[in-house]
Design an enzyme around this catalytic site. Structure first.
Site, PDB file in Angstrom:
ATOM      1  N   ASP A 186       0.956  -1.286   0.204  1.00 39.39           N
ATOM      2  CA  ASP A 186      -0.009  -0.344  -0.114  1.00 39.39           C
ATOM      3  C   ASP A 186       1.205   1.270   0.342  1.00 39.39           C
ATOM      4  OD1 ASP A 186      -2.291   1.368   0.393  1.00 39.39           O
ATOM      5  OD2 ASP A 186      -2.143   1.236   2.412  1.00 39.39           O
ATOM      6  N   HIS A 187       0.864   2.535  -0.943  1.00 38.17           N
ATOM      7  CA  HIS A 187       1.555   3.014  -0.985  1.00 38.17           C
ATOM      8  C   HIS A 187       2.910   3.219  -0.600  1.00 38.17           C
ATOM      9  CE1 HIS A 187      -2.256   6.083  -0.006  1.00 38.17           C
ATOM     10  NE2 HIS A 187      -2.607   5.184   0.176  1.00 38.17           N
TER      11      HIS A 187
ATOM     12  N   GLY B 113      -7.519   8.225   7.381  1.00 35.85           N
ATOM     13  CA  GLY B 113      -7.661   8.922   8.351  1.00 35.85           C
ATOM     14  C   GLY B 113      -8.991   8.837   9.012  1.00 35.85           C
TER      15      GLY B 113
ATOM     16  N   LYS C 210     -12.462  12.423   8.752  1.00 35.79           N
ATOM     17  CA  LYS C 210     -12.521  13.221   6.925  1.00 35.79           C
ATOM     18  C   LYS C 210     -13.550  14.134   6.571  1.00 35.79           C
ATOM     19  CE  LYS C 210     -12.388   7.788   5.873  1.00 35.79           C
ATOM     20  NZ  LYS C 210     -10.893   8.081   6.152  1.00 35.79           N
TER      21      LYS C 210
ATOM     22  N   HIS D  18      -9.130   4.697  -2.453  1.00 31.49           N
ATOM     23  CA  HIS D  18      -8.552   4.989  -0.616  1.00 31.49           C
ATOM     24  C   HIS D  18      -9.442   5.792   0.632  1.00 31.49           C
ATOM     25  CE1 HIS D  18      -4.059   4.042  -1.686  1.00 31.49           C
ATOM     26  NE2 HIS D  18      -5.011   3.137  -2.423  1.00 31.49           N
ATOM     27  N   GLY D  19      -8.482   6.052   1.079  1.00 33.58           N
ATOM     28  CA  GLY D  19      -9.814   6.509   2.558  1.00 33.58           C
ATOM     29  C   GLY D  19     -11.068   6.670   2.543  1.00 33.58           C
TER      30      GLY D  19
ATOM     31  N   ASN E  57     -10.394   0.586   0.500  1.00 38.27           N
ATOM     32  CA  ASN E  57      -8.848   0.506   1.249  1.00 38.27           C
ATOM     33  C   ASN E  57      -9.527   0.328   2.598  1.00 38.27           C
ATOM     34  OD1 ASN E  57      -7.845  -0.292  -0.918  1.00 38.27           O
ATOM     35  ND2 ASN E  57      -5.836   1.728  -0.708  1.00 38.27           N
TER      36      ASN E  57
ATOM     37  N   ARG F 225      -8.231  -0.357  13.027  1.00 39.95           N
ATOM     38  CA  ARG F 225      -7.850  -0.210  14.036  1.00 39.95           C
ATOM     39  C   ARG F 225      -9.065   0.043  14.871  1.00 39.95           C
ATOM     40  NH1 ARG F 225      -3.173   4.504  12.454  1.00 39.95           N
ATOM     41  NH2 ARG F 225      -2.143   3.390  10.102  1.00 39.95           N
TER      42      ARG F 225
HETATM   43  P1  13P Z   1      -8.602   4.778   5.532  1.00 40.72           P
HETATM   44  O1  13P Z   1      -7.934   5.782   6.557  1.00 40.72           O
HETATM   45  O2  13P Z   1     -10.091   5.757   5.550  1.00 40.72           O
HETATM   46  O3  13P Z   1      -9.077   3.967   6.371  1.00 40.72           O
HETATM   47  O4  13P Z   1      -8.092   4.720   4.366  1.00 40.72           O
HETATM   48  C1  13P Z   1      -7.222   3.465   4.592  1.00 40.72           C
HETATM   49  C2  13P Z   1      -6.115   3.541   2.780  1.00 40.72           C
HETATM   50  O5  13P Z   1      -6.721   4.178   2.019  1.00 40.72           O
HETATM   51  C3  13P Z   1      -5.120   2.783   2.809  1.00 40.72           C
HETATM   52  O6  13P Z   1      -4.802   2.357   1.422  1.00 40.72           O
HETATM   53  O1  G3H Z   2      -2.702   4.746   3.634  1.00 37.02           O
HETATM   54  C1  G3H Z   2      -2.660   5.061   4.686  1.00 37.02           C
HETATM   55  C2  G3H Z   2      -2.760   3.717   5.729  1.00 37.02           C
HETATM   56  O2  G3H Z   2      -3.861   4.151   6.623  1.00 37.02           O
HETATM   57  C3  G3H Z   2      -1.106   3.253   5.771  1.00 37.02           C
HETATM   58  O3  G3H Z   2      -0.467   3.721   7.468  1.00 37.02           O
HETATM   59  O4  G3H Z   2       1.242   4.027   7.266  1.00 37.02           O
HETATM   60  O5  G3H Z   2       0.130   4.235   9.757  1.00 37.02           O
HETATM   61  O6  G3H Z   2       0.326   2.281   8.162  1.00 37.02           O
HETATM   62  P1  G3H Z   2       0.921   3.471   8.497  1.00 37.02           P
HETATM   63 ZN    ZN Z   3      -4.466   5.224   1.393  1.00 41.62          ZN
END
Ligand code: 13P
Ligand code: G3H
Ligand code: ZN
Length: 315
Positions: A82-83, A181, A184, A216-217, A259, A265
């Site tokens: 991811d990312h 996060g 939002k 995402h998000g 995602n 969490r």
């Molecule tokens: P959230 O912070 O909304 O759970 O998004 C997570 C995300 O996009 C991870 O790539």
């Molecule tokens: O989009 C990002 C994720 O929420 C990952 O977060 O780098 O704290 O694992 P993290």
């Molecule tokens: Zn993301």
């Protein structure tokens, strides 16, 4: 049971008007909770690790846990970075058996994002790994920014077509109003569904039929879970997420991957806080971590039923 790429998952999801859940993982209990929830609903799933999750647990350890737990539950799983910030991290994951990677060049200028993404695609495809990239920047927590300013970071549909053509990516993360996060929206939640539809239409008109879009998000930040965290010693104020009906609408459109990290969490934290508050003499990690794990299992079942629509996608 070998890990799979997202190719077939997304083909089926697009045609079936549903999405596959992509949940962030970094330890054994989260992996078990997600995979048990997915198995209960006979759903395929994506497990994804951020760079900080790789640092926390190590790619080998994560791979081995995902392999053995997915085998135990009999779930089709793609293991995804991811990312991914650079080619070095992409290579680390590919070398360690990941089946899918994201290269996030969204903070570079457009031409640099194209060039770097293309380089990642060439490397990953040569190793049988699929690539997700990102175009546009996800909105921040402020929802009261002027429309023009907000749209300036949203994904441009014509640029999306050009980007997919030039990079050869397998899926594209777009910005239509979601954000990372637990904070939002300050005002009313809004997603730009017209933009999503236009991106899909333009991709299709340019030869990219059924092209998978990624959101995402996309955590919902359930007020009941926030309340549970706060009731048992937490202090999380002003949190809000994406409403369930909006996510279901997105998953019935071209969004094939949704995602969620924040919701995982929060669910785990709420369960652990509650059990530790109720049993202050408990100092057995197996006992309180398993409550967090059960919360994740229930969350994933709920998401599969109500957000993703991916029940029985393993049939
Ligand atoms: P959230 O912070 O909304 O759970 O998004 C997570 C995300 O996009 C991870 O790539
Ligand atoms: O989009 C990002 C994720 O929420 C990952 O977060 O780098 O704290 O694992 P993290
Ligand atoms: Zn993301």
């Amino acid at each position: 049971m070998a890990l799979v790429t997202t190719k077939e998952m997304f083909e089926k999801a697009f045609k079936g008007n549903y999405a596959i859940g992509a949940f962030n993982i970094n330890n054994m209990e989260i992996i078990q909770g997600v995979l048990k929830g997915a198995a209960n609903k006979n759903s395929a799933v994506i497990l994804q690790c951020s760079k900080s999750a790789l640092k926390y647990a190590g790619p080998k350890c994560l791979l081995k846990m995902v392999e053995s737990i997915s085998e135990e539950y009999g779930v089709d799983v793609a293991l995804h970075l991811d990312h991914g910030p650079d080619l070095e991290t992409i290579k680390l994951c590919v070398e360690n058996g990941f089946t899918s990677v994201m290269f996030d060049g969204s903070h570079y200028d457009y031409e640099e994002n194209v060039a770097k993404t293309k380089e990642v695609v060439e490397y990953a495809h040569a190793h049988g790994v699929v690539v997700e990239a990102e175009l546009g920047k996800l909105a921040g927590v402020e929802d009261d920014v002027k429309v023009d300013a907000a749209h300036a970071t949203y994904t441009d549909p014509d640029q999306a077509v050009d980007f997919v053509k030039r990079t050869g990516v397998d899926s594209l993360a777009i910005a239509i109003g979601t954000s990372h996060g637990a904070y939002k929206f300050k005002g009313e939640a809004k997603l730009d569904f017209d933009r999503l539809a236009t991106i899909t239409e333009k991709l299709e008109a340019n030869g990219f039929k059924n092209f998978p879009i990624v959101l995402h998000g996309a955590s919902s930040v359930d007020p009941a879970v926030i309340e549970m965290c706060n009731k048992y010693g937490g202090s999380i104020k002003g949190a809000s997420g994406i409403p369930i009906d909006m996510l279901r609408k997105a998953s019935s459109m071209a969004v094939c991957k949704i995602n969620m990290d924040t919701d995982i969490r929060l669910a785990m934290t709420a369960g652990i806080r509650k059990t530790l508050a109720e049993k202050p003499d408990n100092f057995d990690p197996r006992s309180y971590l398993s409550v967090g794990r059960d919360m994740i299992e229930q969350l994933v079942e709920y998401k599969i039923e109500n957000v993703l629509g991916s029940v029985d996608s393993m049939k």
